[in-house]
Design an enzyme around this catalytic site. Structure first.
Site, PDB file in Angstrom:
ATOM      1  N   MET A 133       9.544  82.616 -60.355  1.00 37.69           N
ATOM      2  CA  MET A 133       9.189  81.805 -59.186  1.00 37.69           C
ATOM      3  C   MET A 133       8.638  80.434 -59.598  1.00 37.69           C
ATOM      4  O   MET A 133       8.985  79.414 -59.003  1.00 37.69           O
ATOM      5  CB  MET A 133       8.150  82.557 -58.363  1.00 37.69           C
ATOM      6  CG  MET A 133       7.859  81.954 -57.024  1.00 37.69           C
ATOM      7  SD  MET A 133       6.928  83.174 -56.081  1.00 37.69           S
ATOM      8  CE  MET A 133       6.643  82.260 -54.594  1.00 37.69           C
TER       9      MET A 133
ATOM     10  N   TYR B  99      11.392  88.387 -66.518  1.00 39.08           N
ATOM     11  CA  TYR B  99      11.531  89.570 -65.662  1.00 39.08           C
ATOM     12  C   TYR B  99      12.769  90.369 -66.041  1.00 39.08           C
ATOM     13  O   TYR B  99      13.838  89.804 -66.278  1.00 39.08           O
ATOM     14  CB  TYR B  99      11.639  89.151 -64.194  1.00 39.08           C
ATOM     15  CG  TYR B  99      10.304  88.785 -63.588  1.00 39.08           C
ATOM     16  CD1 TYR B  99       9.305  89.737 -63.435  1.00 39.08           C
ATOM     17  CD2 TYR B  99      10.060  87.491 -63.173  1.00 39.08           C
ATOM     18  CE1 TYR B  99       8.083  89.393 -62.870  1.00 39.08           C
ATOM     19  CE2 TYR B  99       8.839  87.145 -62.604  1.00 39.08           C
ATOM     20  CZ  TYR B  99       7.850  88.101 -62.453  1.00 39.08           C
ATOM     21  OH  TYR B  99       6.643  87.768 -61.903  1.00 39.08           O
TER      22      TYR B  99
ATOM     23  N   ARG C  24      35.528  73.821 -39.185  1.00 38.52           N
ATOM     24  CA  ARG C  24      34.069  73.919 -39.088  1.00 38.52           C
ATOM     25  C   ARG C  24      33.670  73.245 -37.777  1.00 38.52           C
ATOM     26  O   ARG C  24      33.492  73.909 -36.785  1.00 38.52           O
ATOM     27  CB  ARG C  24      33.442  73.251 -40.324  1.00 38.52           C
ATOM     28  CG  ARG C  24      31.998  73.565 -40.528  1.00 38.52           C
ATOM     29  CD  ARG C  24      31.441  72.911 -41.774  1.00 38.52           C
ATOM     30  NE  ARG C  24      31.508  71.455 -41.714  1.00 38.52           N
ATOM     31  CZ  ARG C  24      30.986  70.642 -42.629  1.00 38.52           C
ATOM     32  NH1 ARG C  24      30.396  71.138 -43.705  1.00 38.52           N
ATOM     33  NH2 ARG C  24      31.061  69.340 -42.502  1.00 38.52           N
TER      34      ARG C  24
ATOM     35  N   LYS D 178      20.922  62.619 -44.704  1.00 34.58           N
ATOM     36  CA  LYS D 178      20.484  63.913 -44.173  1.00 34.58           C
ATOM     37  C   LYS D 178      19.733  64.687 -45.262  1.00 34.58           C
ATOM     38  O   LYS D 178      19.805  64.322 -46.445  1.00 34.58           O
ATOM     39  CB  LYS D 178      21.705  64.708 -43.689  1.00 34.58           C
ATOM     40  CG  LYS D 178      22.744  64.971 -44.782  1.00 34.58           C
ATOM     41  CD  LYS D 178      24.058  65.466 -44.205  1.00 34.58           C
ATOM     42  CE  LYS D 178      25.090  65.661 -45.300  1.00 34.58           C
ATOM     43  NZ  LYS D 178      26.409  66.020 -44.753  1.00 34.58           N
TER      44      LYS D 178
END
Ligand SMILES: *Cc1c(COP(=O)(O)O)cnc(C)c1O
Length: 364
Positions: free
Chosen positions: A304, A256, A134, A35
């Site tokens: 980023m 930052y 779940r 997956k």
């Protein structure tokens, strides 16, 4: 020149990890869990390395249908299991026609099967909620649900399944396995119990069909137990390069919000990898990283597209120096632990913009 960030996938490592899973599985058959695009390794690269798996397990309907089609057209015919089952009747129809096997975890999904008409019968894995809360039938409702499935014309066969909440934790699976055994009933039906952690730690789960995922990609499911100690080989290396070097004076701040302040004059390398590539933004100053194979640490906030590293241990490093974010000599589990997450999340988060290539022979 392309941006110097690449995920390098060692297919031989995946094949070796599968072989280890198979040895651990004993007589059980092995679904390779692929997956999330093979946990970020990309299906196209992982599948050839998983040729020895008995089946493939995924969550995504379109992927299951595609895999079933390629298994059919290649004549291999290995089963494809859809781990969350069908989400709506159209999925059920498509999966039944394609021969995809379905997890059935709820009464709604049983009803969907019962209401379906003129479909080829489906093989189903009935899932018990053994304590994770779940997916799955409550223990007391499990055997009746299996009875219903066995009576349905749309069901070809039933396997009794559960997924353990704490297979990778110190508490282990004793309690959940006891719940499962007490309520599964149907001793004539096959079982499917093990993920990687259960398969590695508990022989009682090596039955029917096992469903390893993480271990195929060479990461340890157990905190504090290195993959190498389990005989696993890491399959992903995330490589980049320095694209700039800054001489930062004492008191200079990095990144930052300037969350890191240089306590002394420092050489700081800027690597082309940021949170838009899948590197975790919450990785703090001090997260391990390799520059030219030498271990050092990140500094300040992850941006980023970039992150900053301390070049004190590699004073000669200049722009172009090789950077490894994880893999190779830097276990992904260590980076994950420093960032407050797990190897699974780092692998799966590698962003679509990151090119992926197969490792050259001997490169792993
Ligand atoms: C993802 C998944 C697995 C594989 O788990 P790993 O911990 O990666 O081995 C097995 N079973 C189910 C139901 C899953 O969702």
């Amino acid at each position: 020149m392309p941006r110097p960030l690449t995920a390098v996938i060692d297919e031989a490592a995946i094949a070796a990890n599968l072989a280890l899973a198979r040895r651990r599985a004993g007589p059980a058959r092995v679904f390779a869990t692929v997956k999330a695009d093979a946990y970020g390794h990309r299906l196209a690269l992982a599948l050839p390395a998983l040729a020895e798996a008995d089946g493939l397990a995924v969550c995504e309907v379109e992927v299951a249908l595609g895999l079933a089609e390629s298994e059919r057209s290649s004549g291999r015919g290995r089963p494809v299991l859809l781990l969350e089952g069908a989400f709506e009747p159209a999925d059920l129809r498509a999966c039944a026609r394609a021969g995809v096997w379905l997890v059935v975890h709820s009464e709604d999904q049983v009803s969907m099967l019962e209401r379906a008409r003129e479909l080829p019968p489906v093989r189903v894995f009935a899932k018990m909620n053994s304590g994770m809360n779940r997916l799955g039938f409550a223990p007391a409702r499990f055997a009746p649900a299996v009875d219903r499935l066995r009576r349905s014309e749309t069901v070809a066969s039933v396997t009794c399944m559960t997924h353990f909440a704490s297979a990778d934790e110190p508490e282990g699976i004793d309690e959940a396995l006891a719940v499962f055994e007490a309520h599964a009933g149907h001793p004539d039906l096959p079982r499917s119990l093990a993920n990687s952690a259960a398969l590695l730690r508990d022989a009682r789960t090596r039955t029917g069909w096992v469903r390893p995922g993480l271990m195929l990609y060479g990461a340890s499911p157990f905190s504090g137990v290195p993959a190498a100690a389990l005989g696993l080989r890491p399959a992903m290396r995330l490589d980049s390069a320095l694209i700039a070097v800054q001489d930062v004076p004492a008191g200079g701040r990095v990144g930052y919000a300037g969350t890191f302040t240089a306590p002394r004059p420092m050489r700081v390398g800027i690597a082309a990898c940021g949170y838009a590539d899948g590197y975790p933004r919450h990785a703090p100053t001090g997260t391990p990283v390799l520059v030219e194979g030498v271990r050092t640490v990140t500094l300040g906030r992850v941006s980023m597209d970039m992150l900053a590293v301390d070049l004190a241990p590699v004073p000669a490093a200049a722009a172009g120096a090789r950077v490894t974010l994880w893999g190779g000599a830097l276990p992904i589990e260590e980076v994950a632990a420093a960032a407050g997450t797990i190897a699974y999340e780092l692998m799966c988060a590698v962003a679509p913009r990151v090119p992926v290539r197969a490792a050259a022979g001997g490169e792993g």
